[in-house]
Motif scaffolding. Structure first.
Motif, PDB file in Angstrom:
ATOM      1  N   GLY A 207       3.436  -7.936  -0.041  1.00  0.00           N
ATOM      2  CA  GLY A 207       2.778  -8.464   1.144  1.00  0.00           C
ATOM      3  C   GLY A 207       1.341  -7.998   1.254  1.00  0.00           C
ATOM      4  N   PHE A 208       1.119  -6.735   0.923  1.00  0.00           N
ATOM      5  CA  PHE A 208      -0.238  -6.210   0.997  1.00  0.00           C
ATOM      6  C   PHE A 208      -1.157  -6.853  -0.041  1.00  0.00           C
ATOM      7  N   THR A 209      -0.699  -6.947  -1.293  1.00  0.00           N
ATOM      8  CA  THR A 209      -1.595  -7.509  -2.305  1.00  0.00           C
ATOM      9  C   THR A 209      -1.843  -8.999  -2.076  1.00  0.00           C
ATOM     10  N   LEU A 210      -0.949  -9.659  -1.335  1.00  0.00           N
ATOM     11  CA  LEU A 210      -1.224 -11.044  -0.942  1.00  0.00           C
ATOM     12  C   LEU A 210      -2.521 -11.120  -0.142  1.00  0.00           C
ATOM     13  N   VAL A 211      -2.725 -10.142   0.756  1.00  0.00           N
ATOM     14  CA  VAL A 211      -3.914 -10.170   1.622  1.00  0.00           C
ATOM     15  C   VAL A 211      -5.015  -9.233   1.133  1.00  0.00           C
ATOM     16  N   MET A 212      -4.771  -8.490   0.091  1.00  0.00           N
ATOM     17  CA  MET A 212      -5.725  -7.483  -0.387  1.00  0.00           C
ATOM     18  C   MET A 212      -7.153  -8.011  -0.571  1.00  0.00           C
ATOM     19  N   PRO A 213      -7.359  -9.171  -1.208  1.00  0.00           N
ATOM     20  CA  PRO A 213      -8.737  -9.640  -1.357  1.00  0.00           C
ATOM     21  C   PRO A 213      -9.428  -9.907  -0.021  1.00  0.00           C
ATOM     22  N   ARG A 214      -8.678 -10.380   0.964  1.00  0.00           N
ATOM     23  CA  ARG A 214      -9.258 -10.625   2.283  1.00  0.00           C
ATOM     24  C   ARG A 214      -9.482  -9.314   3.039  1.00  0.00           C
ATOM     25  N   TRP A 215      -8.547  -8.393   2.903  1.00  0.00           N
ATOM     26  CA  TRP A 215      -8.662  -7.091   3.556  1.00  0.00           C
ATOM     27  C   TRP A 215      -9.807  -6.289   2.952  1.00  0.00           C
ATOM     28  N   GLY A 216     -10.017  -6.470   1.643  1.00  0.00           N
ATOM     29  CA  GLY A 216     -11.168  -5.884   0.977  1.00  0.00           C
ATOM     30  C   GLY A 216     -11.048  -4.427   0.633  1.00  0.00           C
ATOM     31  N   GLY A 217      -9.899  -4.028   0.073  1.00  0.00           N
ATOM     32  CA  GLY A 217      -9.745  -2.631  -0.310  1.00  0.00           C
ATOM     33  C   GLY A 217      -8.390  -2.359  -0.903  1.00  0.00           C
ATOM     34  N   TRP A 218      -8.086  -1.069  -1.071  1.00  0.00           N
ATOM     35  CA  TRP A 218      -6.790  -0.662  -1.610  1.00  0.00           C
ATOM     36  C   TRP A 218      -6.261   0.529  -0.828  1.00  0.00           C
ATOM     37  N   THR A 219      -4.943   0.558  -0.614  1.00  0.00           N
ATOM     38  CA  THR A 219      -4.244   1.701  -0.054  1.00  0.00           C
ATOM     39  C   THR A 219      -2.852   1.742  -0.660  1.00  0.00           C
ATOM     40  N   SER A 220      -2.275   2.937  -0.756  1.00  0.00           N
ATOM     41  CA  SER A 220      -0.885   3.065  -1.183  1.00  0.00           C
ATOM     42  C   SER A 220       0.027   3.447  -0.022  1.00  0.00           C
ATOM     43  N   ASP A 221      -0.541   3.578   1.159  1.00  0.00           N
ATOM     44  CA  ASP A 221       0.243   3.908   2.340  1.00  0.00           C
ATOM     45  C   ASP A 221       0.989   2.661   2.812  1.00  0.00           C
ATOM     46  N   LEU A 222       2.315   2.703   2.789  1.00  0.00           N
ATOM     47  CA  LEU A 222       3.098   1.514   3.109  1.00  0.00           C
ATOM     48  C   LEU A 222       2.905   1.048   4.554  1.00  0.00           C
ATOM     49  N   THR A 223       2.736   1.984   5.467  1.00  0.00           N
ATOM     50  CA  THR A 223       2.504   1.603   6.855  1.00  0.00           C
ATOM     51  C   THR A 223       1.180   0.865   6.992  1.00  0.00           C
ATOM     52  N   GLU A 224       0.152   1.385   6.337  1.00  0.00           N
ATOM     53  CA  GLU A 224      -1.147   0.718   6.367  1.00  0.00           C
ATOM     54  C   GLU A 224      -1.078  -0.633   5.674  1.00  0.00           C
ATOM     55  N   MET A 225      -0.318  -0.712   4.591  1.00  0.00           N
ATOM     56  CA  MET A 225      -0.130  -1.992   3.908  1.00  0.00           C
ATOM     57  C   MET A 225       0.486  -3.023   4.842  1.00  0.00           C
ATOM     58  N   ALA A 226       1.539  -2.613   5.561  1.00  0.00           N
ATOM     59  CA  ALA A 226       2.229  -3.534   6.461  1.00  0.00           C
ATOM     60  C   ALA A 226       1.307  -3.994   7.585  1.00  0.00           C
ATOM     61  N   GLU A 227       0.507  -3.078   8.109  1.00  0.00           N
ATOM     62  CA  GLU A 227      -0.423  -3.446   9.181  1.00  0.00           C
ATOM     63  C   GLU A 227      -1.487  -4.417   8.675  1.00  0.00           C
ATOM     64  N   ALA A 228      -1.994  -4.177   7.459  1.00  0.00           N
ATOM     65  CA  ALA A 228      -2.997  -5.083   6.895  1.00  0.00           C
ATOM     66  C   ALA A 228      -2.412  -6.477   6.720  1.00  0.00           C
ATOM     67  N   PHE A 229      -1.200  -6.546   6.202  1.00  0.00           N
ATOM     68  CA  PHE A 229      -0.529  -7.832   6.028  1.00  0.00           C
ATOM     69  C   PHE A 229      -0.348  -8.530   7.373  1.00  0.00           C
ATOM     70  N   GLY A 230       0.127  -7.785   8.371  1.00  0.00           N
ATOM     71  CA  GLY A 230       0.420  -8.373   9.674  1.00  0.00           C
ATOM     72  C   GLY A 230      -0.790  -8.950  10.374  1.00  0.00           C
ATOM     73  N   ALA A 231      -1.977  -8.423  10.060  1.00  0.00           N
ATOM     74  CA  ALA A 231      -3.190  -8.946  10.677  1.00  0.00           C
ATOM     75  C   ALA A 231      -3.467 -10.383  10.246  1.00  0.00           C
ATOM     76  N   TYR A 232      -2.996 -10.761   9.056  1.00  0.00           N
ATOM     77  CA  TYR A 232      -3.222 -12.111   8.535  1.00  0.00           C
ATOM     78  C   TYR A 232      -2.009 -13.021   8.707  1.00  0.00           C
ATOM     79  N   TYR A 233      -0.825 -12.418   8.818  1.00  0.00           N
ATOM     80  CA  TYR A 233       0.401 -13.201   8.981  1.00  0.00           C
ATOM     81  C   TYR A 233       1.208 -12.622  10.151  1.00  0.00           C
ATOM     82  N   PRO A 234       0.719 -12.813  11.379  1.00  0.00           N
ATOM     83  CA  PRO A 234       1.381 -12.194  12.534  1.00  0.00           C
ATOM     84  C   PRO A 234       2.830 -12.639  12.720  1.00  0.00           C
ATOM     85  N   ARG A 235       3.169 -13.827  12.267  1.00  0.00           N
ATOM     86  CA  ARG A 235       4.554 -14.304  12.394  1.00  0.00           C
ATOM     87  C   ARG A 235       5.529 -13.383  11.675  1.00  0.00           C
TER      88      ARG A 235
END
Length: 293
Positions: A207-235
């Protein structure tokens, strides 16, 4: 075989540009030996020595990855993850030796909750096919422990669509395997719990790497990954947060029904949608000759 220098381990650690990137927008290597917490240093040293002793000249290089070199490992809760790169393609005997190292280190140190050892070859790591998958993994997510650092032979990486496609553009291959393994583990709570944690991690990272180019960075923290994903796919945000929680904490206390429900959610609801969306946005990962999900 000597240990790699700290300077090599810090490849690309000039001034950071934010979100895991350096000032030029390349993904920084995320771990280092200097970040290993004191509680885990004896286990790391023992693993290093046993790998060097058992594999000897078969070994090209060895790496740590995961929470231990990131400095986020928790005593008694986190595992120790190793990647061994061999001079030749790994054999069943190599696998048996790796399993023996893992079992011995795990048995000796209560501070770690399991040892995982991946095996690869130098040729595979440096192959064109693996440049944006295994090569990226070594260059950005692995901390050198023994031997030559193969990151010196690999390019720098940006959080772009090519990297997204080649790292996680194969989720569709995993879903039927997870279904089968969940059925096999139905009467084995420990196996079901381990599968739920692995699947949760994989799902959140995809889910995170789906939005990674738009988010513009990298993290290995799963909570941060989920939050980044949710910002683009709130559903799907709440489902992804739940998966991150399952990977970190919930699996340990979940009962069998909760674990089964989570796995059904991954394989039958969010997983198929995510695989389809990923293929639409980034395309599918280049097939591997003997890929096994």
């Amino acid at each position: 075989m000597g240990t790699v220098s700290r300077g090599t381990a810090g490849r690309g650690t000039a001034s950071r540009g934010g979100r895991g990137l350096d000032s030029q927008g390349y993904i920084e290597r995320e771990g280092s030996l200097g970040r290993v917490r004191d509680a885990f240093r004896p286990a790391v040293a023992t693993a290093r020595d046993r790998v060097a002793e058992i594999f000897g000249k078969r070994l090209d290089s060895a790496y740590l990855y995961g929470s231990v070199p990131r400095g986020t490992a928790r005593v008694g809760r986190s595992d120790l993850d190793l990647l061994l790169v061999l001079r030749e393609e790994p054999t069943p005997d190599d696998r048996a030796d790796a399993d023996a190292v893992a079992a011995a280190v795990d048995a000796e140190f209560a501070e770690i909750d399991g040892v995982g050892v991946l095996l690869s070859s130098r040729a595979q790591v440096l192959s064109e096919l693996e440049t944006y998958d295994l090569g990226w993994f070594v260059a950005c997510l692995c901390t050198p422990l023994l031997g030559e650092d193969l990151a010196e032979f690999l390019p720098r990486y940006r959080p772009d669509s090519l990297l997204a496609r080649e790292t996680n553009g194969d989720l569709a291959l995993f879903l039927p395997r997870w279904r089968a393994r969940a059925a096999e583990a139905e009467a084995d709570p420990a196996a079901l719990r381990a599968l739920a944690r692995r699947a949760s991690r994989h799902l959140v990272r995809t889910g995170f790497t789906l939005v990674m180019p738009r988010w513009g960075g990298w993290t290995s923290d799963l909570t941060e990954m989920a939050e980044a994903f949710g910002a683009y796919y709130p559903r799907w945000a709440e489902r992804m947060r739940a998966a991150a929680d399952m990977a970190y904490e919930s699996a340990a206390g979940a009962d069998t029904n909760e674990l089964k429900q989570a796995l059904r959610e991954y394989t039958d609801v969010i997983g198929p949608w995510l695989a389809e969306e990923y293929a639409t946005v980034h395309g599918t990962k280049a097939p591997r000759p003997a890929a096994t999900p």
